[in-house]
Write an enzyme that holds these catalytic residues in place. Structure first.
Site, PDB file in Angstrom:
ATOM      1  N   GLY A   4       0.816  -1.207   0.000  1.00 52.90           N
ATOM      2  CA  GLY A   4       0.000   0.000   0.000  1.00 52.90           C
ATOM      3  C   GLY A   4       0.847   1.253   0.000  1.00 52.90           C
ATOM      4  N   ALA A   5       1.916   1.240  -0.798  1.00 55.76           N
ATOM      5  CA  ALA A   5       2.907   2.324  -0.742  1.00 55.76           C
ATOM      6  C   ALA A   5       2.663   3.430  -1.755  1.00 55.76           C
ATOM      7  CB  ALA A   5       4.308   1.754  -0.947  1.00 55.76           C
ATOM      8  N   GLY A  31      -0.454   8.004   1.009  1.00 52.78           N
ATOM      9  CA  GLY A  31      -0.630   8.028   2.451  1.00 52.78           C
ATOM     10  C   GLY A  31       0.591   7.619   3.247  1.00 52.78           C
ATOM     11  N   GLY A  71       1.816   4.711   3.724  1.00 50.70           N
ATOM     12  CA  GLY A  71       2.678   3.751   3.034  1.00 50.70           C
ATOM     13  C   GLY A  71       3.716   4.446   2.186  1.00 50.70           C
ATOM     14  N   SER A  93      -5.596  -0.600  13.758  1.00 53.48           N
ATOM     15  CA  SER A  93      -6.321   0.647  14.031  1.00 53.48           C
ATOM     16  C   SER A  93      -7.006   0.530  15.375  1.00 53.48           C
ATOM     17  CB  SER A  93      -7.367   0.909  12.952  1.00 53.48           C
ATOM     18  OG  SER A  93      -8.262   1.935  13.349  1.00 53.48           O
ATOM     19  N   TYR A 133     -14.892  -3.069   8.740  1.00 56.36           N
ATOM     20  CA  TYR A 133     -13.558  -2.512   8.967  1.00 56.36           C
ATOM     21  C   TYR A 133     -13.033  -2.870  10.351  1.00 56.36           C
ATOM     22  CZ  TYR A 133      -9.770   0.913   9.191  1.00 56.36           C
ATOM     23  OH  TYR A 133      -8.538   1.513   9.323  1.00 56.36           O
TER      24      TYR A 133
END
Length: 314
Positions: free
Chosen positions: A29-30, A33, A35, A156, A181
């Site tokens: 997920g880079a 954001g 990442g 989270s 989530y």
């Protein structure tokens, strides 16, 4: 897992990551954001950086940008919500990096409306947890080849609201984006704690973290009340650079060398929910995850060998 009262502030801890020359790190997920900021920081520290994100121009653009600074960066496009894609990209990663020093499981998303993958899995659980579970398994051999590897998983604080819906983990009935989530983020912690226990006695440490509310494009493609609340709250969130600090800390700081099976927030040990810390739930959720990803004997072989060796040593 008590919060430290004497630990220095995050700003004091994270001035710059350690010298990572000669080390190989992977960040999922880079493309945006936290990442993206994590990949940038680890590349600046001298690491060879492998990035995995959706097949779009953003991932390759980041890799090209970092290569212009002299960093060694390699981009691997993949939709990690697909188990077939996870298996494909894992093969490519193992071919590129027979030794992996840091794995940052960062990729994740929020879906306000229920979606399913090509394999029939609910997309939130598939991307946020099952891809982490499977990819980590498939990269255990490269991790075990490192003299001191780290697995860092972005969870989270939403996990505190999470429940594992044992009779309906795909949430076919009464789907709600926040319910999906929070279940997936609880899953991140159940997995991290159980993996840390199974890898006890090895050179691989496993930790998870809460990055805080971060002003990124997270959830921006959604509709409805959940998406509206995210949009309204975004001005109050941290910048991506601030949100990445705890990720970078766990990936690179010598302060946490050898520390495993912990949960962090703001670069400090933190307490997670009682559910996440329940060993019976951890083991039960592990078995559910194995079934959902269809983990084969060969895919589980590395961890099985490690667990057997650790058990014999104890």
């Amino acid at each position: 897992m008590q919060t430290s009262e004497t630990a220095p502030s995050a700003a004091a801890r994270i001035t710059a990551p350690a010298d990572l020359r000669g080390r190989t790190v992977l960040v999922t997920g880079a493309s945006s954001g936290i990442g993206r900021e994590t990949a940038r920081a680890l590349a600046r520290a001298g690491a060879t950086v492998l990035t995995v994100s959706r097949p779009s121009g953003e991932g390759e653009a980041l890799a090209a940008q970092l290569r212009q600074t002299g960093a060694e960066v390699h981009f691997f496009p993949a939709d990690l919500s697909s188990l077939a894609e996870v298996r494909r990209v894992a093969r490519a990663l193992r071919a590129r990096a027979p030794r992996l020093d840091v794995l940052v499981n960062n990729a994740g998303a929020f879906f306000s409306e229920r979606q399913t993958t090509a394999e029939g899995l609910e997309r939130t659980l598939a991307l946020n947890h099952l891809s982490v579970f499977l990819l980590t398994h498939l990269l255990l051999e490269p991790l075990l080849a490192s003299p001191a590897a780290r697995v860092v998983t972005v969870s989270s604080q939403a996990e505190r609201l999470g429940r594992v819906h044992w009779d309906d983990p795909m949430l076919r009935r009464g789907y709600n984006g926040w319910k999906a989530y929070s279940q997936s983020k609880l899953g991140n912690l159940l997995f991290s704690y159980e993996l840390a226990r199974r890898l006890a006695g090895t050179a691989v440490s496993v930790n998870a973290l809460h990055p805080g509310g971060v002003a990124t494009g997270f959830g921006s493609g959604n509709r409805g009340v959940g998406a509206l609340l995210l949009k309204l709250a975004r001005p109050l969130f941290k910048s991506p650079e601030e949100g990445a600090k705890t990720v970078i800390y766990l990936a690179a700081s010598p302060e946490v060398a050898g520390i495993s099976g912990r949960y962090f927030a703001d670069c400090r040990p933190a307490s997670s929910s009682w559910r996440s810390r329940d060993p019976e739930l951890q083991a039960r959720f592990w078995r559910l995850s194995e079934a959902l990803v269809g983990l084969g004997d060969e895919e589980a072989a590395a961890l099985r060998r490690v667990s057997q060796a650790a058990g014999a040593a104890r």
